[in-house]
Motif scaffolding. Structure first.
Motif, mmCIF file in Angstrom:
data_model
loop_
_atom_site.group_PDB
_atom_site.id
_atom_site.type_symbol
_atom_site.label_atom_id
_atom_site.label_comp_id
_atom_site.label_asym_id
_atom_site.label_seq_id
_atom_site.Cartn_x
_atom_site.Cartn_y
_atom_site.Cartn_z
ATOM 1 N N ARG A 224 -28.273 39.885 51.304
ATOM 2 C CA ARG A 224 -27.752 40.602 52.473
ATOM 3 C C ARG A 224 -28.508 40.193 53.725
ATOM 4 N N THR A 228 -26.927 37.559 56.525
ATOM 5 C CA THR A 228 -26.506 38.329 57.696
ATOM 6 C C THR A 228 -27.482 38.091 58.841
ATOM 7 N N MET A 265 -20.860 36.467 60.839
ATOM 8 C CA MET A 265 -21.526 37.494 60.030
ATOM 9 C C MET A 265 -20.501 38.344 59.290
ATOM 10 N N LYS A 266 -19.328 38.540 59.875
ATOM 11 C CA LYS A 266 -18.275 39.285 59.172
ATOM 12 C C LYS A 266 -17.718 38.468 58.009
ATOM 13 N N GLY A 269 -20.277 38.676 55.423
ATOM 14 C CA GLY A 269 -20.284 40.063 54.953
ATOM 15 C C GLY A 269 -19.177 40.349 53.966
ATOM 16 N N LYS A 282 -17.758 47.914 52.669
ATOM 17 C CA LYS A 282 -17.368 47.308 53.940
ATOM 18 C C LYS A 282 -17.873 48.095 55.141
ATOM 19 N N HIS A 285 -21.680 47.928 55.546
ATOM 20 C CA HIS A 285 -22.120 46.581 55.912
ATOM 21 C C HIS A 285 -21.756 46.261 57.366
ATOM 22 N N GLU A 286 -20.639 46.766 57.842
ATOM 23 C CA GLU A 286 -20.291 46.552 59.256
ATOM 24 C C GLU A 286 -21.316 47.215 60.162
ATOM 25 N N TYR A 288 -24.440 47.605 59.405
ATOM 26 C CA TYR A 288 -25.610 46.726 59.293
ATOM 27 C C TYR A 288 -25.449 45.517 60.220
ATOM 28 N N ILE A 289 -24.260 44.921 60.236
ATOM 29 C CA ILE A 289 -23.991 43.783 61.114
ATOM 30 C C ILE A 289 -24.176 44.180 62.578
#
Length: 399
Positions: A224, A228, A265-266, A269, A282, A285-286, A288-289
């Motif tokens: 991750r 990322t 990154m998406k 991801g 999802k 993680h978005e 986190y991005i």
């Protein structure tokens, strides 16, 4: 009255990362921390002040004093004594320095196993930006121990390590840029920090450290971060090079670069969420991005393009931050358009910033195929070359 050994920590490396990240977390968790370093000025200042200041380099300003810290020179008798009493040893010296400190740790473990044996648990964690960081350190320590001529000492130490010493790998994340404060030991850091440790390789009782998270699936968190933060950071640097920016915050302020980095990154991801569906989703993680992107934009952390972009060959390795997510996405038939643009920018940086030469299209194609290990007729190779030509024209137009 001396500290109980469960509250004593040894930190190899008293540089900015050692003081600004791992050592600070240990001290804040009520450990007596001994920093080991080869810098006599830093060691002497630690032993004079027993404290230093952390400045938070963020929109929300602030500082914190770190107390109950000490220093000792690497290889000194004081180092042996500190390790003899410790329940945790951490490192922040740089992966290439581990081979130099491993014999020192080995000597201290021999003393711990044979001199008034301390049979309490010891966990050793190499907090380096490297996959398999502590495993590497363990191998180096055992290699050093194998050279011990005294069979009794060697066997006692081997038995002690097997029964009482844990070597968990970890994943670390905090930006600690070059910083000059009012005092020698002052250090500047971003507020964000993450320290994920492999619970399955630790020895009980586990150390209680505020800011250290244990997991039974470290691989997911390593990937991750690598796919990322490191992916986005590298692409920002390489696209910033194309446009002749000097720093990461300048590059990410460019709308086109920011859009490409976010999209890349998406893409990575989406692959990560598929690969580790039992851990990541999802929506989380978005978030986190978006947090990663905000860190790149932090104007108080000045990170140079050349520092982030250096060693492009390593960063283009098959399982690393650029080719790794492309390959993971390929497993699930997911798009990688923006990742491939980042890959092309990395090759451009490698050729023009590090090799400092022009290469023909065929030479670049050969470099791409050899580095990525993709077949010559892989469509990704062609798309990298197309992006490379376009980015090269842009780079040259701005010279």
């Amino acid at each position: 009255m001396p500290e109980h050994s469960s509250n004593i920590a040894v930190q190899f490396g008293a540089g900015n990362i050692g003081r600004g990240f791992i050592g600070a977390l240990l001290a804040k968790s009520n450990y007596k921390v001994t920093f080991l370093d080869i810098d006599e000025e830093v060691v002497n200042t630690l032993n004079k002040q027993h404290a230093y200041k952390i400045e938070y380099l963020d929109i929300e300003k602030g500082s914190r004093e770190i107390k109950n810290v000490h220093g000792a020179l690497t290889g000194s008798p004081a180092m042996i004594d500190a390790i003899h009493e410790a329940s945790i040893i951490t490192t922040a010296v740089g992966a290439n320095i581990l081979k130099f400190i491993a014999p020192e740790i080995c000597n201290a473990l021999k003393a711990r196993a044979t001199r008034s044996p301390n049979l309490r648990t010891l966990n050793i964690i190499a907090c380096e930006n490297l996959v398999g960081n502590t495993s590497l350190l363990k191998d180096l320590i055992l290699k050093s121990l194998a050279e011990e001529q005294d069979e009794t000492i060697r066997k006692k130490t081997e038995s002690y390590i097997s029964q009482h010493v844990g070597f968990p790998n970890c994943c670390v994340d905090r930006i600690v840029p070059p910083y000059k404060g009012d005092a020698v030991l002052d250090v500047g850091v971003e507020r964000f920090r993450e320290w994920i440790v492999d619970e399955t390789e630790m020895k009980k009782p586990y150390p209680e450290i505020d800011g250290m998270t244990l997991t039974k699936n470290l691989t997911a968190y390593v990937q991750r971060k690598l796919f990322t933060l490191n992916t986005g950071h590298a692409i920002t640097a390489y696209l910033g090079f194309v446009k002749h920016y000097d720093t990461i915050d300048q590059a990410i302020a460019d709308k086109d670069i920011c859009s490409t980095v976010l999209a890349a990154m998406k893409e990575s991801g989406a692959a990560l969420v598929k690969e580790h569906s039992s851990i990541f989703n999802k929506e989380d993680h978005e978030q986190y991005i978006n947090k990663i992107l905000s860190r790149f934009k932090n104007p108080h952390v000045v990170d140079e393009i050349d520092r982030v972009g250096r060693e492009p060959k390593r960063k283009l390795a098959v399982n690393d931050r650029l080719i790794g997510p492309c390959n993971m996405a390929a497993k699930y038939g997911l798009p990688v358009d923006h990742l491939l643009r980042g890959v092309a920018a990395a090759f451009l940086y490698w050729v023009h910033a590090e090799m400092e030469e022009d290469k023909s299209e065929e030479e670049v194609r050969k470099l791409v195929v050899e580095t990525t290990e993709w077949k010559g007729d892989d469509e990704r190779v062609g798309r990298v070359i197309e992006n490379y030509r376009e980015l090269e024209r842009e780079w040259k137009s701005k010279q």
